[in-house]
Design a protein around this motif. Structure first.
Motif, PDB file in Angstrom:
ATOM      1  N   ALA A  96       0.846  -1.192   0.000  1.00  0.00           N
ATOM      2  CA  ALA A  96       0.000   0.000   0.000  1.00  0.00           C
ATOM      3  C   ALA A  96       0.880   1.239   0.000  1.00  0.00           C
ATOM      4  O   ALA A  96       2.094   1.163   0.173  1.00  0.00           O
ATOM      5  CB  ALA A  96      -0.914   0.009   1.222  1.00  0.00           C
ATOM      6  N   GLY A  97       0.229   2.372  -0.183  1.00  0.00           N
ATOM      7  CA  GLY A  97       0.938   3.640  -0.148  1.00  0.00           C
ATOM      8  C   GLY A  97       0.017   4.754   0.283  1.00  0.00           C
ATOM      9  O   GLY A  97      -1.208   4.669   0.124  1.00  0.00           O
ATOM     10  N   ALA A  98       0.605   5.779   0.836  1.00  0.00           N
ATOM     11  CA  ALA A  98      -0.138   6.972   1.232  1.00  0.00           C
ATOM     12  C   ALA A  98       0.319   8.119   0.340  1.00  0.00           C
ATOM     13  O   ALA A  98       1.522   8.319   0.147  1.00  0.00           O
ATOM     14  CB  ALA A  98       0.119   7.295   2.706  1.00  0.00           C
ATOM     15  N   TYR A  99      -0.651   8.845  -0.206  1.00  0.00           N
ATOM     16  CA  TYR A  99      -0.350   9.928  -1.138  1.00  0.00           C
ATOM     17  C   TYR A  99      -1.049  11.203  -0.679  1.00  0.00           C
ATOM     18  O   TYR A  99      -2.253  11.201  -0.418  1.00  0.00           O
ATOM     19  CB  TYR A  99      -0.803   9.544  -2.553  1.00  0.00           C
ATOM     20  N   GLY A 100      -0.277  12.275  -0.595  1.00  0.00           N
ATOM     21  CA  GLY A 100      -0.829  13.576  -0.231  1.00  0.00           C
ATOM     22  C   GLY A 100      -1.417  14.260  -1.451  1.00  0.00           C
ATOM     23  O   GLY A 100      -0.688  14.725  -2.320  1.00  0.00           O
ATOM     24  N   ARG A 101      -2.741  14.317  -1.526  1.00  0.00           N
ATOM     25  CA  ARG A 101      -3.403  14.906  -2.700  1.00  0.00           C
ATOM     26  C   ARG A 101      -3.252  16.412  -2.759  1.00  0.00           C
ATOM     27  O   ARG A 101      -3.276  17.007  -3.822  1.00  0.00           O
ATOM     28  CB  ARG A 101      -4.873  14.517  -2.722  1.00  0.00           C
ATOM     29  N   SER A 102      -3.103  17.037  -1.597  1.00  0.00           N
ATOM     30  CA  SER A 102      -2.871  18.482  -1.553  1.00  0.00           C
ATOM     31  C   SER A 102      -2.116  18.805  -0.268  1.00  0.00           C
ATOM     32  O   SER A 102      -2.060  18.006   0.654  1.00  0.00           O
ATOM     33  CB  SER A 102      -4.198  19.256  -1.605  1.00  0.00           C
ATOM     34  N   GLY A 103      -1.523  19.989  -0.241  1.00  0.00           N
ATOM     35  CA  GLY A 103      -0.824  20.423   0.962  1.00  0.00           C
ATOM     36  C   GLY A 103       0.565  19.852   1.140  1.00  0.00           C
ATOM     37  O   GLY A 103       1.153  19.990   2.206  1.00  0.00           O
ATOM     38  N   GLU A 104       1.091  19.209   0.101  1.00  0.00           N
ATOM     39  CA  GLU A 104       2.436  18.659   0.152  1.00  0.00           C
ATOM     40  C   GLU A 104       3.142  18.994  -1.148  1.00  0.00           C
ATOM     41  O   GLU A 104       2.530  19.006  -2.208  1.00  0.00           O
ATOM     42  CB  GLU A 104       2.406  17.140   0.327  1.00  0.00           C
ATOM     43  N   GLY A 105       4.428  19.263  -1.051  1.00  0.00           N
ATOM     44  CA  GLY A 105       5.168  19.555  -2.261  1.00  0.00           C
ATOM     45  C   GLY A 105       6.508  20.192  -1.965  1.00  0.00           C
ATOM     46  O   GLY A 105       7.083  20.017  -0.895  1.00  0.00           O
ATOM     47  N   TRP A 106       6.978  20.979  -2.939  1.00  0.00           N
ATOM     48  CA  TRP A 106       8.314  21.548  -2.881  1.00  0.00           C
ATOM     49  C   TRP A 106       8.274  23.035  -3.150  1.00  0.00           C
ATOM     50  O   TRP A 106       7.356  23.549  -3.787  1.00  0.00           O
ATOM     51  CB  TRP A 106       9.194  20.861  -3.938  1.00  0.00           C
ATOM     52  N   PHE A 107       9.296  23.737  -2.672  1.00  0.00           N
ATOM     53  CA  PHE A 107       9.380  25.181  -2.863  1.00  0.00           C
ATOM     54  C   PHE A 107      10.842  25.591  -2.956  1.00  0.00           C
ATOM     55  O   PHE A 107      11.745  24.787  -2.743  1.00  0.00           O
ATOM     56  CB  PHE A 107       8.659  25.923  -1.721  1.00  0.00           C
ATOM     57  N   ASP A 108      11.053  26.847  -3.259  1.00  0.00           N
ATOM     58  CA  ASP A 108      12.396  27.411  -3.377  1.00  0.00           C
ATOM     59  C   ASP A 108      12.793  27.990  -2.016  1.00  0.00           C
ATOM     60  O   ASP A 108      12.312  29.053  -1.622  1.00  0.00           O
ATOM     61  CB  ASP A 108      12.390  28.489  -4.461  1.00  0.00           C
ATOM     62  N   ALA A 109      13.662  27.283  -1.304  1.00  0.00           N
ATOM     63  CA  ALA A 109      14.048  27.701   0.047  1.00  0.00           C
ATOM     64  C   ALA A 109      14.785  29.041   0.036  1.00  0.00           C
ATOM     65  O   ALA A 109      14.614  29.848   0.951  1.00  0.00           O
ATOM     66  CB  ALA A 109      14.913  26.634   0.702  1.00  0.00           C
ATOM     67  N   HIS A 110      15.584  29.279  -0.969  1.00  0.00           N
ATOM     68  CA  HIS A 110      16.300  30.556  -1.048  1.00  0.00           C
ATOM     69  C   HIS A 110      15.321  31.713  -1.242  1.00  0.00           C
ATOM     70  O   HIS A 110      15.461  32.763  -0.604  1.00  0.00           O
ATOM     71  CB  HIS A 110      17.331  30.530  -2.178  1.00  0.00           C
ATOM     72  N   ALA A 111      14.323  31.519  -2.093  1.00  0.00           N
ATOM     73  CA  ALA A 111      13.309  32.561  -2.293  1.00  0.00           C
ATOM     74  C   ALA A 111      12.562  32.838  -0.988  1.00  0.00           C
ATOM     75  O   ALA A 111      12.267  33.995  -0.664  1.00  0.00           O
ATOM     76  CB  ALA A 111      12.336  32.153  -3.393  1.00  0.00           C
ATOM     77  N   MET A 112      12.275  31.793  -0.228  1.00  0.00           N
ATOM     78  CA  MET A 112      11.591  31.988   1.054  1.00  0.00           C
ATOM     79  C   MET A 112      12.481  32.745   2.028  1.00  0.00           C
ATOM     80  O   MET A 112      12.024  33.654   2.718  1.00  0.00           O
ATOM     81  CB  MET A 112      11.177  30.656   1.635  1.00  0.00           C
ATOM     82  N   LEU A 113      13.752  32.392   2.081  1.00  0.00           N
ATOM     83  CA  LEU A 113      14.701  33.094   2.940  1.00  0.00           C
ATOM     84  C   LEU A 113      14.745  34.584   2.577  1.00  0.00           C
ATOM     85  O   LEU A 113      14.721  35.447   3.453  1.00  0.00           O
ATOM     86  CB  LEU A 113      16.092  32.484   2.815  1.00  0.00           C
ATOM     87  N   MET A 114      14.789  34.884   1.287  1.00  0.00           N
ATOM     88  CA  MET A 114      14.847  36.274   0.842  1.00  0.00           C
ATOM     89  C   MET A 114      13.582  37.035   1.216  1.00  0.00           C
ATOM     90  O   MET A 114      13.640  38.215   1.571  1.00  0.00           O
ATOM     91  CB  MET A 114      15.078  36.355  -0.675  1.00  0.00           C
ATOM     92  N   LEU A 115      12.428  36.375   1.176  1.00  0.00           N
ATOM     93  CA  LEU A 115      11.184  37.021   1.620  1.00  0.00           C
ATOM     94  C   LEU A 115      11.278  37.417   3.082  1.00  0.00           C
ATOM     95  O   LEU A 115      10.920  38.535   3.460  1.00  0.00           O
ATOM     96  CB  LEU A 115       9.974  36.092   1.422  1.00  0.00           C
ATOM     97  N   PHE A 116      11.749  36.493   3.917  1.00  0.00           N
ATOM     98  CA  PHE A 116      11.880  36.789   5.339  1.00  0.00           C
ATOM     99  C   PHE A 116      12.919  37.864   5.600  1.00  0.00           C
ATOM    100  O   PHE A 116      12.722  38.746   6.439  1.00  0.00           O
ATOM    101  CB  PHE A 116      12.208  35.513   6.131  1.00  0.00           C
ATOM    102  N   ARG A 117      14.032  37.820   4.882  1.00  0.00           N
ATOM    103  CA  ARG A 117      15.068  38.846   5.062  1.00  0.00           C
ATOM    104  C   ARG A 117      14.540  40.223   4.674  1.00  0.00           C
ATOM    105  O   ARG A 117      14.789  41.215   5.370  1.00  0.00           O
ATOM    106  CB  ARG A 117      16.309  38.509   4.245  1.00  0.00           C
ATOM    107  N   LYS A 118      13.836  40.281   3.566  1.00  0.00           N
ATOM    108  CA  LYS A 118      13.283  41.547   3.084  1.00  0.00           C
ATOM    109  C   LYS A 118      12.261  42.111   4.076  1.00  0.00           C
ATOM    110  O   LYS A 118      12.215  43.309   4.325  1.00  0.00           O
ATOM    111  CB  LYS A 118      12.639  41.337   1.716  1.00  0.00           C
ATOM    112  N   ALA A 119      11.468  41.219   4.653  1.00  0.00           N
ATOM    113  CA  ALA A 119      10.441  41.648   5.619  1.00  0.00           C
ATOM    114  C   ALA A 119      11.094  42.119   6.908  1.00  0.00           C
ATOM    115  O   ALA A 119      10.555  42.939   7.613  1.00  0.00           O
ATOM    116  CB  ALA A 119       9.480  40.498   5.885  1.00  0.00           C
TER     117      ALA A 119
END
Length: 119
Positions: A96-119
């Protein structure tokens, strides 16, 4: 950290970790409200697929119950259903397997860091 795989999932075994991911997911979904119209971390909801053989099935089921109790959008499927969903998957050794239909995935960690730094 920008050294991480920069992913988010809700497939954990304890409610606290699931809730932490759900909190972060809510932030991801309101980035433009929090950081401005050009805020983008390249978040892609591709889901996680966690597989189990016969021995791992009880753990996968118990984890799935915890995830469902917290409102996570995770589906638990047998090997036959998984092969229909994922045409590239070989079901050899998979029960069997468990699959996240929504709310799971990948993002750009550097872009997120830059958002926080800018804020």
């Amino acid at each position: 950290t920008t050294l991480s795989c920069a992913s988010i999932r809700q497939q954990f075994s304890i409610p606290e970790n699931i809730r932490l991911s759900q909190f972060t997911l809510k932030l991801f979904r309101r980035l433009t409200e929090e950081f401005g119209a050009d805020a983008d971390i390249g978040f892609r909801e591709g889901g996680y697929l966690i597989l189990a053989g016969e021995n791992g099935l009880p753990i996968l089921r118990a984890n799935h119950e915890a995830q469902m109790a917290e409102g996570a959008d995770i589906v638990l499927e047998d090997a036959e259903a998984l092969v229909r969903r994922f045409l590239w998957l070989s079901a050899e050794g998979i029960t069997a397997g468990a699959y996240g239909r929504s709310g799971e995935g990948w993002f750009d960690a550097h872009a997120m860091l830059m958002l926080f730094r800018k804020a």
